[in-house]
Design a protein around this motif. Structure first.
Motif, PDB file in Angstrom:
ATOM      1  N   LEU A  89      20.798  15.081   3.782  1.00 31.60           N
ATOM      2  CA  LEU A  89      21.052  14.470   5.308  1.00 31.60           C
ATOM      3  C   LEU A  89      21.717  15.730   6.314  1.00 31.60           C
ATOM      4  O   LEU A  89      22.516  16.196   6.928  1.00 31.60           O
ATOM      5  CB  LEU A  89      23.008  13.844   4.869  1.00 31.60           C
ATOM      6  CG  LEU A  89      23.876  12.979   6.608  1.00 31.60           C
ATOM      7  CD1 LEU A  89      22.031  11.822   6.707  1.00 31.60           C
ATOM      8  CD2 LEU A  89      24.572  12.300   5.975  1.00 31.60           C
ATOM      9  N   SER A  90      19.858  15.650   6.724  1.00 36.24           N
ATOM     10  CA  SER A  90      20.182  16.328   8.039  1.00 36.24           C
ATOM     11  C   SER A  90      19.235  15.969   8.906  1.00 36.24           C
ATOM     12  O   SER A  90      17.998  14.982   9.156  1.00 36.24           O
ATOM     13  CB  SER A  90      19.090  17.709   7.479  1.00 36.24           C
ATOM     14  OG  SER A  90      19.117  18.695   8.374  1.00 36.24           O
ATOM     15  N   THR A  91      18.979  16.793  10.369  1.00 38.86           N
ATOM     16  CA  THR A  91      18.566  16.461  11.091  1.00 38.86           C
ATOM     17  C   THR A  91      16.770  17.073  11.361  1.00 38.86           C
ATOM     18  O   THR A  91      15.938  17.033  11.853  1.00 38.86           O
ATOM     19  CB  THR A  91      18.912  17.221  12.502  1.00 38.86           C
ATOM     20  OG1 THR A  91      19.729  18.553  12.805  1.00 38.86           O
ATOM     21  CG2 THR A  91      20.290  16.274  13.113  1.00 38.86           C
ATOM     22  N   ALA A  92      16.888  18.205  10.180  1.00 36.31           N
ATOM     23  CA  ALA A  92      15.713  18.798   9.753  1.00 36.31           C
ATOM     24  C   ALA A  92      14.752  17.871   8.818  1.00 36.31           C
ATOM     25  O   ALA A  92      15.064  17.630   7.908  1.00 36.31           O
ATOM     26  CB  ALA A  92      16.066  20.068   8.749  1.00 36.31           C
ATOM     27  N   GLY A  93      13.808  17.737   9.699  1.00 36.81           N
ATOM     28  CA  GLY A  93      12.751  16.425   9.307  1.00 36.81           C
ATOM     29  C   GLY A  93      11.279  16.971   8.560  1.00 36.81           C
ATOM     30  O   GLY A  93      10.890  15.927   8.363  1.00 36.81           O
ATOM     31  N   HIS A  94      11.342  18.427   8.722  1.00 39.05           N
ATOM     32  CA  HIS A  94       9.486  18.724   8.662  1.00 39.05           C
ATOM     33  C   HIS A  94       9.485  18.330   7.473  1.00 39.05           C
ATOM     34  O   HIS A  94      10.344  18.645   6.400  1.00 39.05           O
ATOM     35  CB  HIS A  94      10.143  20.220   8.980  1.00 39.05           C
ATOM     36  CG  HIS A  94       8.306  20.266   9.384  1.00 39.05           C
ATOM     37  ND1 HIS A  94       7.937  20.484   8.284  1.00 39.05           N
ATOM     38  CD2 HIS A  94       7.307  20.584  10.127  1.00 39.05           C
ATOM     39  CE1 HIS A  94       6.154  21.548   8.437  1.00 39.05           C
ATOM     40  NE2 HIS A  94       6.643  21.454   9.707  1.00 39.05           N
ATOM     41  N   LEU A  95       8.538  17.728   6.512  1.00 38.56           N
ATOM     42  CA  LEU A  95       7.760  17.820   5.739  1.00 38.56           C
ATOM     43  C   LEU A  95       8.076  19.118   5.145  1.00 38.56           C
ATOM     44  O   LEU A  95       8.544  18.437   3.867  1.00 38.56           O
ATOM     45  CB  LEU A  95       6.574  16.958   6.028  1.00 38.56           C
ATOM     46  CG  LEU A  95       5.746  16.494   4.565  1.00 38.56           C
ATOM     47  CD1 LEU A  95       6.932  15.337   4.055  1.00 38.56           C
ATOM     48  CD2 LEU A  95       4.633  15.765   4.466  1.00 38.56           C
ATOM     49  N   THR A  96       7.401  20.220   4.843  1.00 32.97           N
ATOM     50  CA  THR A  96       7.756  21.324   4.323  1.00 32.97           C
ATOM     51  C   THR A  96       9.492  21.011   4.163  1.00 32.97           C
ATOM     52  O   THR A  96       9.559  21.732   2.570  1.00 32.97           O
ATOM     53  CB  THR A  96       7.428  22.120   5.201  1.00 32.97           C
ATOM     54  OG1 THR A  96       5.755  22.237   5.310  1.00 32.97           O
ATOM     55  CG2 THR A  96       6.953  23.610   4.175  1.00 32.97           C
ATOM     56  N   THR A  97      10.426  21.554   4.989  1.00 31.30           N
ATOM     57  CA  THR A  97      12.026  21.114   4.343  1.00 31.30           C
ATOM     58  C   THR A  97      12.425  20.789   3.224  1.00 31.30           C
ATOM     59  O   THR A  97      12.721  20.819   2.730  1.00 31.30           O
ATOM     60  CB  THR A  97      12.160  21.228   5.954  1.00 31.30           C
ATOM     61  OG1 THR A  97      11.876  22.176   6.310  1.00 31.30           O
ATOM     62  CG2 THR A  97      13.637  21.380   5.400  1.00 31.30           C
ATOM     63  N   ILE A  98      11.334  19.424   3.700  1.00 35.55           N
ATOM     64  CA  ILE A  98      11.574  18.144   2.205  1.00 35.55           C
ATOM     65  C   ILE A  98      11.276  18.279   1.214  1.00 35.55           C
ATOM     66  O   ILE A  98      11.963  18.125   0.206  1.00 35.55           O
ATOM     67  CB  ILE A  98      11.249  16.755   3.065  1.00 35.55           C
ATOM     68  CG1 ILE A  98      12.376  16.108   4.563  1.00 35.55           C
ATOM     69  CG2 ILE A  98      11.735  15.732   2.127  1.00 35.55           C
ATOM     70  CD1 ILE A  98      11.006  15.254   5.544  1.00 35.55           C
ATOM     71  N   ASN A  99      10.335  18.718   1.883  1.00 38.95           N
ATOM     72  CA  ASN A  99       9.698  19.028   0.084  1.00 38.95           C
ATOM     73  C   ASN A  99      10.368  20.757  -0.563  1.00 38.95           C
ATOM     74  O   ASN A  99      10.536  20.597  -1.541  1.00 38.95           O
ATOM     75  CB  ASN A  99       8.145  19.136  -0.057  1.00 38.95           C
ATOM     76  CG  ASN A  99       7.043  18.094   0.192  1.00 38.95           C
ATOM     77  OD1 ASN A  99       7.736  17.087   0.137  1.00 38.95           O
ATOM     78  ND2 ASN A  99       6.039  18.167   1.378  1.00 38.95           N
ATOM     79  N   THR A 100      10.743  21.456   0.407  1.00 41.10           N
ATOM     80  CA  THR A 100      11.062  22.232   0.268  1.00 41.10           C
ATOM     81  C   THR A 100      12.474  22.472  -1.131  1.00 41.10           C
ATOM     82  O   THR A 100      13.058  22.173  -1.691  1.00 41.10           O
ATOM     83  CB  THR A 100      11.461  23.591   0.618  1.00 41.10           C
ATOM     84  OG1 THR A 100       9.913  24.123   1.658  1.00 41.10           O
ATOM     85  CG2 THR A 100      12.067  24.782   0.170  1.00 41.10           C
ATOM     86  N   ALA A 101      13.258  21.761  -0.348  1.00 40.08           N
ATOM     87  CA  ALA A 101      14.423  21.093  -1.008  1.00 40.08           C
ATOM     88  C   ALA A 101      13.942  19.616  -2.084  1.00 40.08           C
ATOM     89  O   ALA A 101      15.089  19.867  -3.204  1.00 40.08           O
ATOM     90  CB  ALA A 101      14.872  19.794  -0.156  1.00 40.08           C
ATOM     91  N   TYR A 102      13.281  18.936  -2.189  1.00 41.68           N
ATOM     92  CA  TYR A 102      13.196  18.193  -3.348  1.00 41.68           C
ATOM     93  C   TYR A 102      12.711  19.212  -4.781  1.00 41.68           C
ATOM     94  O   TYR A 102      13.625  19.311  -5.900  1.00 41.68           O
ATOM     95  CB  TYR A 102      11.741  17.018  -3.503  1.00 41.68           C
ATOM     96  CG  TYR A 102      12.769  16.117  -2.828  1.00 41.68           C
ATOM     97  CD1 TYR A 102      13.586  15.496  -3.509  1.00 41.68           C
ATOM     98  CD2 TYR A 102      12.011  15.263  -1.798  1.00 41.68           C
ATOM     99  CE1 TYR A 102      13.827  14.309  -2.931  1.00 41.68           C
ATOM    100  CE2 TYR A 102      12.831  14.050  -0.792  1.00 41.68           C
ATOM    101  CZ  TYR A 102      13.463  13.780  -1.986  1.00 41.68           C
ATOM    102  OH  TYR A 102      14.217  12.383  -0.949  1.00 41.68           O
ATOM    103  N   GLN A 103      11.828  20.358  -4.456  1.00 41.20           N
ATOM    104  CA  GLN A 103      11.330  21.466  -5.781  1.00 41.20           C
ATOM    105  C   GLN A 103      12.578  22.249  -5.597  1.00 41.20           C
ATOM    106  O   GLN A 103      12.293  22.412  -6.939  1.00 41.20           O
ATOM    107  CB  GLN A 103      10.409  22.329  -4.598  1.00 41.20           C
ATOM    108  CG  GLN A 103       8.954  21.872  -4.338  1.00 41.20           C
ATOM    109  CD  GLN A 103       8.151  22.498  -3.637  1.00 41.20           C
ATOM    110  OE1 GLN A 103       8.397  22.891  -3.210  1.00 41.20           O
ATOM    111  NE2 GLN A 103       7.051  21.905  -3.295  1.00 41.20           N
ATOM    112  N   ALA A 104      13.891  21.795  -4.869  1.00 42.32           N
ATOM    113  CA  ALA A 104      14.612  23.028  -5.473  1.00 42.32           C
ATOM    114  C   ALA A 104      16.116  22.131  -6.043  1.00 42.32           C
ATOM    115  O   ALA A 104      16.463  22.780  -6.604  1.00 42.32           O
ATOM    116  CB  ALA A 104      15.648  23.363  -3.951  1.00 42.32           C
TER     117      ALA A 104
END
Length: 132
Positions: A89-104
């Motif tokens: 749950l974050s203000t960080a909404g860049h697609l790369t950030t989101i994809n990296t989180a899912y990959q982790a």
């Protein structure tokens, strides 16, 4: 999850966001225990004691010292903790950030809302989403 969510750990450095989350959670289901940490280091220390593991972790990406991504990776590489679902749950909404989180290993990723009504919708969804 059998029996529903009973305990959530929230890693959030902003006291206002904690207040929004905790008050909204209380309004929706006051029986759920919420444990708050202002740093990822505090969260990891608590989790490694293993005495009271949560059903769910809600994690902000923009944290002081250790960021949320590093924290997520640390949780998922620990055998005793890797089964705990982590929702971002974050203000960080860049697609790369989101994809990296899912990959982790993030279970879900929500962009932090700007209103109490939106917080209520997100928390309701978190509480009603089946977690394996």
């Amino acid at each position: 999850m059998k029996g529903g969510i009973q305990h959530i750990c929230l890693a959030e450095d902003d006291p206002d966001d904690y207040l929004f989350f905790s008050e909204t959670l209380k309004e929706i289901n006051s029986a759920i225990k919420l444990t708050w940490f202002q740093t990822c280091e505090e969260l990891l220390t608590f989790l490694k004691t293993g005495s009271e593991l949560p059903c769910l972790i809600v994690l902000d990406m923009n944290m002081p010292k250790m960021d949320g991504q590093t924290c997520l990776v640390s949780i998922k590489k620990e055998l005793e903790l890797s089964h705990i679902p982590v929702i971002i749950l974050s203000t960080a909404g860049h697609l790369t950030t989101i994809n990296t989180a899912y990959q982790a290993g993030a279970f879900k990723y929500y962009h932090k809302p700007g209103s109490i009504d939106e917080f209520r919708k997100i928390i309701t969804e978190i509480l009603t989403t089946p977690i394996q």
